[in-house]
Motif scaffolding. Structure first.
Motif, PDB file in Angstrom:
ATOM      1  N   VAL A   1      -4.056  11.517  -1.778  1.00 35.96           N
ATOM      2  CA  VAL A   1      -3.984  10.208  -2.437  1.00 35.96           C
ATOM      3  C   VAL A   1      -4.930  10.108  -3.634  1.00 35.96           C
ATOM      4  O   VAL A   1      -4.492   9.888  -4.758  1.00 35.96           O
TER       5      VAL A   1
ATOM      6  N   ASP B   1      -6.398   1.859  -6.143  1.00 40.06           N
ATOM      7  CA  ASP B   1      -6.171   0.540  -5.571  1.00 40.06           C
ATOM      8  C   ASP B   1      -6.663   0.464  -4.116  1.00 40.06           C
ATOM      9  O   ASP B   1      -6.348   1.316  -3.293  1.00 40.06           O
TER      10      ASP B   1
ATOM     11  N   ASN C   1       6.718   8.855   0.907  1.00 41.07           N
ATOM     12  CA  ASN C   1       5.985   7.740   1.485  1.00 41.07           C
ATOM     13  C   ASN C   1       6.366   7.527   2.949  1.00 41.07           C
ATOM     14  O   ASN C   1       5.504   7.381   3.803  1.00 41.07           O
TER      15      ASN C   1
ATOM     16  N   VAL D   1      -4.099   0.699  -1.426  1.00 42.88           N
ATOM     17  CA  VAL D   1      -3.569   2.050  -1.225  1.00 42.88           C
ATOM     18  C   VAL D   1      -4.519   2.853  -0.335  1.00 42.88           C
ATOM     19  O   VAL D   1      -4.108   3.540   0.597  1.00 42.88           O
ATOM     20  N   ARG D   2      -5.820   2.725  -0.613  1.00 46.28           N
ATOM     21  CA  ARG D   2      -6.779   3.461   0.207  1.00 46.28           C
ATOM     22  C   ARG D   2      -6.775   2.919   1.644  1.00 46.28           C
ATOM     23  O   ARG D   2      -6.816   3.677   2.602  1.00 46.28           O
TER      24      ARG D   2
ATOM     25  N   PHE E   1       2.114   4.618  -1.488  1.00 38.39           N
ATOM     26  CA  PHE E   1       1.393   5.526  -2.370  1.00 38.39           C
ATOM     27  C   PHE E   1       2.168   5.618  -3.681  1.00 38.39           C
ATOM     28  O   PHE E   1       3.300   6.097  -3.692  1.00 38.39           O
ATOM     29  N   PRO E   2       1.583   5.143  -4.778  1.00 38.43           N
ATOM     30  CA  PRO E   2       2.359   4.964  -6.017  1.00 38.43           C
ATOM     31  C   PRO E   2       2.857   6.270  -6.627  1.00 38.43           C
ATOM     32  O   PRO E   2       3.810   6.262  -7.391  1.00 38.43           O
TER      33      PRO E   2
ATOM     34  N   GLY F   1       0.806  -1.209   0.000  1.00 38.72           N
ATOM     35  CA  GLY F   1       0.000   0.000   0.000  1.00 38.72           C
ATOM     36  C   GLY F   1       0.840   1.260   0.000  1.00 38.72           C
ATOM     37  O   GLY F   1       0.413   2.285   0.503  1.00 38.72           O
TER      38      GLY F   1
END
Lengths: 239, 215
Positions: free
Chosen positions: B132, B111, A97, B114-115, A89-90, A87
């Motif tokens: 985000v 995704d 991050n 991610v959330r 953050f891309p 997870g």
């Protein structure tokens, strides 16, 4: 003193019992592994700790205070959280991050930057990686960043949901070893969810075995390894 | 061909004026549509019950023939009447669907892991949105704005029918006089405008795409 305890906690979803009633406590500075198959309720138990889920009955205590009395946002900022797909953050580079929780807590930029540098060192991540985006890292590096991010604001408690599940066996073993040393050194209280008995034995001071929402066994690692409980001895076959 | 350029040169002052009017119509309406559509798109990610009605209404708007829409607006007080105001209202209405839909899609496609991590880090809903979801949804949102803009350039030519000016003035004149050159004097600049805006927004879309490494 226990850092986290479950007091007759149960959780139902759509009227279906998923977990409990569960009573269990994690002494401060120790690692408790929640072991179980998928559907055993181990992830549910973890998510009750940082108020991602709310118990149907009973109370979870974190640092001496009922979870329902905590402000969920404040609680989550004082509890580190790591999940399997990391997870990260891309769209944020490694540095951002790792620094996200300090940023949310309103730390000064210089303090955050210093903390990020320290964590890169602690997780043995090369400083040149700081400006990379997550998709430019290897799986092992991403997971190290995930650990660094969870540790960023120095929370006393870490919640880990199969964080090493997707790694290749070599990287996984390496990270398990380092993680164990790190949390011992930093005296973190850790709740670690896994379905892997070997991982449980590598990392845990205590092991709790969950089966379809019920606590099958709970005890120290020694007790786990000597238990005559048929469910536990069956699991030990995998070691 | 040469004839066309001669005609354009002879009427360059008018071409320029109508082009500017046209850009004004499209620009103002797109900005307004973004100001309305992006918040609407965000709201329907938070309130599932509103999703159906909002997207449904935006969808129905899209199906109203544009000439009819302009016609309906003429008798309305405040928002309607003859001229640019009605035209802008109509253009906003057409631009809403792609903007609302893409904002919604962009955010819901973030995704789940991610959330989940964002919630678990202790982000408030606003922080999740700002730090985000919106940054990750940006490329999809810009793609929607792009579609809205290109549609807007086309529909704005019809706004000339209600006295809003723009390049449609040439087209309507040309049609009534059966004069190809005049039609082309409106149609070609409008087509070029659509291409340029499309290309420009495509560049913005790529610039904002987080997958591309920032230098």
């Amino acid at each position: 003193m226990s850092a986290v305890s479950f007091e007759a906690v149960s959780f139902s979803y759509n009227g279906k019992a998923v977990l409990g009633p569960l009573s269990l406590s994690v002494p401060a500075g120790q690692t408790l592994v929640l072991l179980g198959q998928s559907g055993s309720g181990k992830t549910t138990a973890l998510r009750l700790v940082n108020a991602m889920l709310v118990p149907t009955s009973g109370d979870v205590m974190v640092l001496g205070k009922r979870v329902k009395e905590w402000n969920p946002v404040a609680l989550r900022r004082s509890v580190g959280y790591m999940i399997q797909d990391v997870g990260l953050f891309p769209h944020m580079n490694v540095e951002r991050n790792i620094g996200i929780v300090p940023q949310l807590l309103g730390w000064e930029t210089a303090r955050t930057a210093e903390r990020v540098r320290a964590l890169l060192g602690l997780l043995r991540l090369d400083r040149s990686l700081a400006t990379r985006l997550p998709h430019e890292l290897s799986g092992g590096q991403r997971q190290r960043v995930g650990v660094a991010r969870a540790l960023a604001a120095d929370p006393p408690i870490l919640l880990c949901d199969e964080p090493f599940g997707a790694l290749d066996p070599f990287t996984r073993a390496e990270l398990q070893l380092e993680f164990r040393q790190l949390v011992a050194e930093l005296e973190k209280t850790v709740l670690f969810v896994t379905h892997d008995v070997r991982e449980a034995v590598h990392l845990g001071d205590r092991v709790a075995l969950l089966d379809r929402g019920a606590l099958e066994f709970s005890g120290t690692l020694d007790e786990f390894q000597q238990s005559t409980d048929p469910a536990v001895s069956a699991l030990r076959e995998y070691l | 061909m040469i004839e066309f350029f001669e005609y354009m040169w002879a009427t360059r002052a008018e071409v320029l004026r109508h082009t500017v009017e046209h850009i004004g119509l499209v620009g103002v309406s797109t900005i307004l549509a973004v100001a309305v559509g992006v918040p609407l798109g965000v709201v329907i990610t938070r309130r599932a019950r509103l999703r159906g009605p909002v997207l449904g209404v935006a969808n129905v708007f899209q199906t109203i023939p544009s000439l009819a829409m302009f016609g309906f607006l003429i008798p309305l007080p405040f928002i309607g009447g003859i001229g640019a105001r009605s035209a802008i209202v109509a253009l906003v209405v057409y631009a809403l669907l792609p903007i609302v839909r893409n904002t919604y899609t962009g955010i819901t496609e973030v995704d789940a892991a991610v959330r989940d991590a964002a919630v678990g880090m202790g982000m408030t809903d606003r922080e999740i949105l700002r730090l985000v979801e919106l940054p990750l949804a940006f490329p999809v949102m810009i793609a929607g704005i792009r579609v809205a803009t290109v549609i807007g350039v086309g529909i704005a030519t019809i706004a000339a029918a209600i006295g809003a000016g723009g390049l449609g003035v040439f087209i309507f004149q040309g049609v009534s006089r059966v004069d190809h050159l005049t039609i082309l004097a409106g149609a070609i600049p409008a087509a070029l405008m659509a291409l340029i805006l499309d290309g420009g927004l495509h560049l913005v879309e790529r610039r904002l795409d987080w997958r591309r490494k920032r230098t």
